[in-house]
Design an enzyme around this catalytic site. Structure first.
Site, PDB file in Angstrom:
ATOM      1  N   ARG A 132     -15.656   0.875  -0.468  1.00 23.26           N
ATOM      2  CA  ARG A 132     -15.329  -0.138   0.111  1.00 23.26           C
ATOM      3  C   ARG A 132     -15.344  -0.174   1.523  1.00 23.26           C
ATOM      4  O   ARG A 132     -14.802   0.802   2.150  1.00 23.26           O
ATOM      5  CB  ARG A 132     -13.833  -0.779  -0.665  1.00 23.26           C
ATOM      6  CG  ARG A 132     -13.418  -2.111   0.195  1.00 23.26           C
ATOM      7  CD  ARG A 132     -12.135  -2.540  -0.685  1.00 23.26           C
ATOM      8  NE  ARG A 132     -10.993  -1.725  -0.038  1.00 23.26           N
ATOM      9  CZ  ARG A 132      -9.902  -2.023  -0.335  1.00 23.26           C
ATOM     10  NH1 ARG A 132      -9.587  -2.750  -1.080  1.00 23.26           N
ATOM     11  NH2 ARG A 132      -8.806  -1.195   0.243  1.00 23.26           N
ATOM     12  N   ARG A 188       2.693  -9.823  -0.731  1.00 20.84           N
ATOM     13  CA  ARG A 188       2.766  -8.439  -1.874  1.00 20.84           C
ATOM     14  C   ARG A 188       3.720  -7.463  -1.221  1.00 20.84           C
ATOM     15  O   ARG A 188       4.083  -6.482  -1.811  1.00 20.84           O
ATOM     16  CB  ARG A 188       1.266  -7.816  -2.003  1.00 20.84           C
ATOM     17  CG  ARG A 188       0.743  -7.411  -0.763  1.00 20.84           C
ATOM     18  CD  ARG A 188      -0.689  -7.255  -0.992  1.00 20.84           C
ATOM     19  NE  ARG A 188      -1.039  -5.688  -1.545  1.00 20.84           N
ATOM     20  CZ  ARG A 188      -2.164  -5.213  -1.604  1.00 20.84           C
ATOM     21  NH1 ARG A 188      -3.528  -6.263  -1.301  1.00 20.84           N
ATOM     22  NH2 ARG A 188      -2.264  -4.034  -1.866  1.00 20.84           N
ATOM     23  N   CYS A 218      -9.986  -3.528 -10.033  1.00 26.49           N
ATOM     24  CA  CYS A 218      -9.293  -2.279  -9.321  1.00 26.49           C
ATOM     25  C   CYS A 218      -8.138  -2.514  -8.838  1.00 26.49           C
ATOM     26  O   CYS A 218      -7.454  -1.638  -8.169  1.00 26.49           O
ATOM     27  CB  CYS A 218     -10.387  -1.786  -8.165  1.00 26.49           C
ATOM     28  SG  CYS A 218     -10.699  -3.123  -6.910  1.00 26.49           S
ATOM     29  N   ASN A 273      -4.336  -7.027  -6.942  1.00 25.47           N
ATOM     30  CA  ASN A 273      -3.069  -6.964  -5.837  1.00 25.47           C
ATOM     31  C   ASN A 273      -3.132  -8.173  -4.772  1.00 25.47           C
ATOM     32  O   ASN A 273      -2.323  -8.847  -4.802  1.00 25.47           O
ATOM     33  CB  ASN A 273      -3.278  -5.663  -4.972  1.00 25.47           C
ATOM     34  CG  ASN A 273      -3.184  -4.516  -5.952  1.00 25.47           C
ATOM     35  OD1 ASN A 273      -2.847  -4.611  -6.940  1.00 25.47           O
ATOM     36  ND2 ASN A 273      -3.713  -3.342  -5.396  1.00 25.47           N
ATOM     37  N   ASP A 274      -4.606  -8.325  -4.359  1.00 26.60           N
ATOM     38  CA  ASP A 274      -4.312  -9.604  -3.320  1.00 26.60           C
ATOM     39  C   ASP A 274      -4.676 -10.919  -4.044  1.00 26.60           C
ATOM     40  O   ASP A 274      -4.193 -11.957  -3.673  1.00 26.60           O
ATOM     41  CB  ASP A 274      -5.503  -9.300  -2.457  1.00 26.60           C
ATOM     42  CG  ASP A 274      -5.138  -8.517  -1.374  1.00 26.60           C
ATOM     43  OD1 ASP A 274      -4.059  -8.701  -0.669  1.00 26.60           O
ATOM     44  OD2 ASP A 274      -5.785  -7.510  -0.932  1.00 26.60           O
ATOM     45  N   HIS A 303       0.800  -1.112   0.082  1.00 27.28           N
ATOM     46  CA  HIS A 303      -0.156  -0.018  -0.072  1.00 27.28           C
ATOM     47  C   HIS A 303       0.683   1.291  -0.048  1.00 27.28           C
ATOM     48  O   HIS A 303       0.281   2.278  -0.379  1.00 27.28           O
ATOM     49  CB  HIS A 303      -1.100  -0.056   1.222  1.00 27.28           C
ATOM     50  CG  HIS A 303      -2.062  -0.820   0.832  1.00 27.28           C
ATOM     51  ND1 HIS A 303      -2.178  -2.333   1.079  1.00 27.28           N
ATOM     52  CD2 HIS A 303      -3.224  -0.857   0.119  1.00 27.28           C
ATOM     53  CE1 HIS A 303      -3.226  -2.788   0.751  1.00 27.28           C
ATOM     54  NE2 HIS A 303      -3.980  -2.083   0.134  1.00 27.28           N
ATOM     55  N   ARG A 329     -11.062   3.468  -0.878  1.00 29.81           N
ATOM     56  CA  ARG A 329     -10.358   2.779   0.303  1.00 29.81           C
ATOM     57  C   ARG A 329     -10.690   3.492   1.641  1.00 29.81           C
ATOM     58  O   ARG A 329      -9.765   4.129   2.286  1.00 29.81           O
ATOM     59  CB  ARG A 329      -8.950   2.844  -0.030  1.00 29.81           C
ATOM     60  CG  ARG A 329      -8.429   1.665  -1.188  1.00 29.81           C
ATOM     61  CD  ARG A 329      -7.024   1.572  -1.013  1.00 29.81           C
ATOM     62  NE  ARG A 329      -6.368   0.407  -2.006  1.00 29.81           N
ATOM     63  CZ  ARG A 329      -6.017   0.727  -3.333  1.00 29.81           C
ATOM     64  NH1 ARG A 329      -5.925   1.821  -3.627  1.00 29.81           N
ATOM     65  NH2 ARG A 329      -5.425  -0.499  -3.719  1.00 29.81           N
ATOM     66  N   GLU A 382     -10.625 -11.394  -4.769  1.00 25.23           N
ATOM     67  CA  GLU A 382      -9.304 -11.219  -4.415  1.00 25.23           C
ATOM     68  C   GLU A 382      -8.600 -12.511  -3.671  1.00 25.23           C
ATOM     69  O   GLU A 382      -7.271 -12.570  -3.393  1.00 25.23           O
ATOM     70  CB  GLU A 382      -8.885  -9.950  -3.732  1.00 25.23           C
ATOM     71  CG  GLU A 382      -9.889  -9.459  -2.598  1.00 25.23           C
ATOM     72  CD  GLU A 382      -9.629  -8.171  -2.066  1.00 25.23           C
ATOM     73  OE1 GLU A 382      -8.736  -7.393  -2.512  1.00 25.23           O
ATOM     74  OE2 GLU A 382     -10.376  -8.039  -0.891  1.00 25.23           O
TER      75      GLU A 382
HETATM   76  C1  PEP Z   1      -6.615  -5.418  -4.515  1.00 26.75           C
HETATM   77  O1  PEP Z   1      -6.202  -6.070  -3.423  1.00 26.75           O
HETATM   78  O2  PEP Z   1      -6.230  -5.444  -5.759  1.00 26.75           O
HETATM   79  C2  PEP Z   1      -7.259  -4.161  -4.232  1.00 26.75           C
HETATM   80  C3  PEP Z   1      -7.384  -3.390  -5.168  1.00 26.75           C
HETATM   81  O3  PEP Z   1      -7.163  -3.940  -2.799  1.00 26.75           O
HETATM   82  P1  PEP Z   1      -6.230  -3.219  -2.028  1.00 26.75           P
HETATM   83  O4  PEP Z   1      -4.979  -3.082  -2.702  1.00 26.75           O
HETATM   84  O5  PEP Z   1      -6.280  -2.312  -1.131  1.00 26.75           O
HETATM   85  O6  PEP Z   1      -5.715  -4.575  -0.897  1.00 26.75           O
HETATM   86 MG    MG Z   2      -7.044  -6.199  -1.474  1.00 31.39          MG
END
Ligand code: PEP
Ligand code: MG
Length: 597
Positions: A339, A472, A509, A461-462, A196, A303, A438
């Site tokens: 979210r 990550r 996203c 991302n997850d 993040h 977020r 995710e």
């Molecule tokens: C993701 O996991 O792709 C996502 C958009 O949420 P975050 O990056 O906040 O975990």
């Molecule tokens: Mg995520």
């Protein structure tokens, strides 16, 4: 002073841009507090500083206990009683005071070494109860040290304008506090590709390189640095030739960004007429202007957890309502996806008590935490409902792993609706509930989820992290974090097909949407809605506007059946070259190497 040696560092470029300038090394109190020797006449003042910090820590803990008891769960608040007791414990604070007098060392250093001594003794008892107390002890000391360090270095304010910040690590909340007018770039020892912190850097448009191992050992404040956030390069004491080369790259970057102006207002429509919805991911209301100026057609991911982290107490419902209302008003009827809280993993909310976990990304994170503390969840949903009175509200549930969680969340949303209804001030016209896909289990069961939900949003991302079992934020396995891995693409494809079959809207996203080459693949896989860091909207649009969907579908089909992530990347770059574009120094930069139309 003679010429200092040049050092070249190769890290992970997580936010594009080229910057040349002076370093500012952030002193950070991690697990090793820095030692400073005091003059005899400084000793009493240092003890007073210790007591001030202890009082502030005590106030903070008491306030936390109060809000948690009222708004989360009274039983959870009990853990703070132990913290208050520790803060008055002569063993910890009394011994620290004695040693400051005896050794003439600074308070944070002495407190930390006393903490470690006591912690060691507790752990040596080999008893689960005392082991648990060790956590409390460390927690309390860290809280006091936080105040001590704030009392001594107000760092945010002392960063000279135009500096390149060099730090061991920056959490997402630290990054959010870096001011763009002060910080030209930042580089850190730690950090992974989809942390993040990296996402915040992009949102703030601050070039950044992470995962540099020991850069803080080499750089001193005032040293001259070059940072290339696309290629992941950092050069300490560069040669004249390197300075010339990167100045040109910086200029080229600036010019290529200027050329993007025209794409802000144009639709993301491919050459063969397919329209892609382009939305923005935001963390704070302050990013709305940027999102709108970059041509965002909606907020695909708000977020909301950033509202909860980096503060002592939970935000009140009215404070939340004000923020959510502001976002809806600014977007003026365009869609906004709220979210619900996604703390845990690398996002730690000081205001929410969570026990220490060995594997936080697999633990009490996101929706799991909200369902564990139902009142916390309802406290978030009620302000959303009030803010969206008379209009459509889209609520997105993070980290769904099974249908029961969706049912439970819906039940709590219904309860929150009943609460708001009794206030008699009206409800939203429609409440749409969506799930983030995710976790591989959710992707595999996308048809089941699509049958029960109003929309799906793929959080790559997850999804990448959990599919490949690659943390990550861990740079040691960063090379394995392969977003174009055929297994990941197969899961995305499956989700898109399941959602299409049910006529349920689906978007992406995660950061894949903002990587131009990967955005090409997503469109090829059938995704028609992308949400990304706002300033990446124009470059991704530019690329998509030069493509044919039919070619992207062929490309995606080929990638789905490749054996390795390396082959997938190579195939992508080859497709890009075939498109008549230039050689790619970095995939992230693809949009800059397109042929002129
Ligand atoms: C993701 O996991 O792709 C996502 C958009 O949420 P975050 O990056 O906040 O975990
Ligand atoms: Mg995520």
């Amino acid at each position: 002073m003679g010429k200092r040696r040049t050092f070249f560092f190769d890290g992970l470029g997580v936010s594009g841009g080229v910057v040349l300038g002076p370093a500012h090394v952030l002193e950070q109190l991690g697990y090793e507090a820095e030692s400073r020797t005091l003059e005899p006449e400084e000793v009493e003042a240092e003890i007073e500083r210790l007591h001030n910090a202890v009082s502030m820590a005590r106030e903070e803990v008491q306030e936390l206990a109060r809000t948690v008891a009222e708004r989360v769960d009274p039983q959870q608040a009990a853990i703070f009683d132990a913290h208050v007791t520790l803060l008055g414990d002569p063993l910890l604070i009394g011994r620290t005071e004695e040693r400051i007098r005896r050794d003439h060392h600074n308070a944070e250093f002495v407190l930390w070494s006393v903490t470690r001594d006591i912690g060691g003794q507790l752990q040596a008892l080999g008893d689960a109860y005392f082991a648990e107390r060790t956590h409390d002890l460390y927690d309390v000391s860290r809280r006091v040290i936080k105040f001590l360090s704030q009392l001594r270095h107000p760092q945010g304010d002392t960063i000279p304008a135009g500096s390149i910040v060099v730090a061991n690590d920056l959490g997402p909340a630290d990054t959010a506090q870096l001011r763009r007018d002060k910080v030209a770039a930042f580089v850190t020892n730690a950090g992974g590709p989809a942390s993040h912190t990296a996402i915040m850097a992009k949102a703030l448009q601050i070039p950044a390189v992470v995962g540099l191992d020991f850069i803080t050992h080499y750089v001193r404040s005032g040293d001259f640095l070059i940072v290339d956030g696309s290629l992941g390069h950092v050069i300490l004491n560069p040669t004249e030739e390197q300075i010339r080369f990167y100045r040109e790259r910086a200029e080229e970057w600036r010019r290529s960004r200027e050329g993007l102006e025209e794409f802000r207002t144009l639709p993301a429509e491919t050459l063969d007429g397919t329209r892609i919805q382009m939305e923005a991911n935001i963390e704070f209301g302050s990013e709305l202007d940027l999102a709108l100026s970059q041509g965002a057609e909606g907020i695909g991911l708000f977020r909301t957890e950033y509202f909860f982290i980096d503060r002592k107490s939970l935000p009140s419902e009215s404070e939340q309502e004000e923020a959510y209302t502001m976002v809806l008003a600014a977007m003026d009827g365009r869609p906004v996806v709220f979210r619900t809280l996604d703390v845990g993993g690398d996002k730690i909310a000081n205001s929410i008590p969570t026990p220490p976990e060995a594997n936080p990304f697999l633990g009490l994170r996101a929706l799991r935490l909200s369902l564990a503390y139902p009142e916390l969840f309802r406290c978030q949903v009620r302000p959303m409902l009030r803010a969206a009175r008379g209009r459509e509200l889209k609520i997105l549930l993070p980290m769904v792993s099974c249908l029961e969680e969706v049912w439970e969340a819906r039940r709590l949303i219904d309860e929150a609706m009943a609460d708001v209804e009794t206030e008699g001030r009206g409800l939203p016209e429609r409440v749409l509930v969506g799930a983030m896909i995710e976790i591989p289990a959710a992707a595999l069961q996308a048809d089941v989820l699509a049958a029960e939900l109003d929309f799906l949003s793929i959080g790559t991302n997850d999804l990448v992290q959990y599919t490949l079992a690659v943390d990550r934020v861990n740079k040691l396995v960063g090379h394995l974090y392969q977003q174009a891995h055929p297994a990941v693409l197969q899961l995305i494809h499956r989700v898109v097909r399941a959602a299409d079959a049910r006529g349920v809207p689906v978007s992406v996203c995660g950061e894949m949407a903002s990587d131009p080459l990967l955005a090409m693949v997503l469109v090829g896989l059938g995704v028609r809605s992308l949400s990304m860091s706002p300033q990446l909207i124009p470059p991704v649009k530019k690329l998509l506007r030069s493509m044919n969907v039919s070619a992207l579908e062929e490309l995606a089909e080929r990638l789905l059946h490749l054996s390795t992530p390396t082959e997938a990347r190579a195939a992508l770059e080859e497709a890009f070259r075939e498109h008549g574009a230039g050689p790619l120094p970095s995939a992230q930069d693809a949009w800059r190497y397109l042929p002129e139309a």
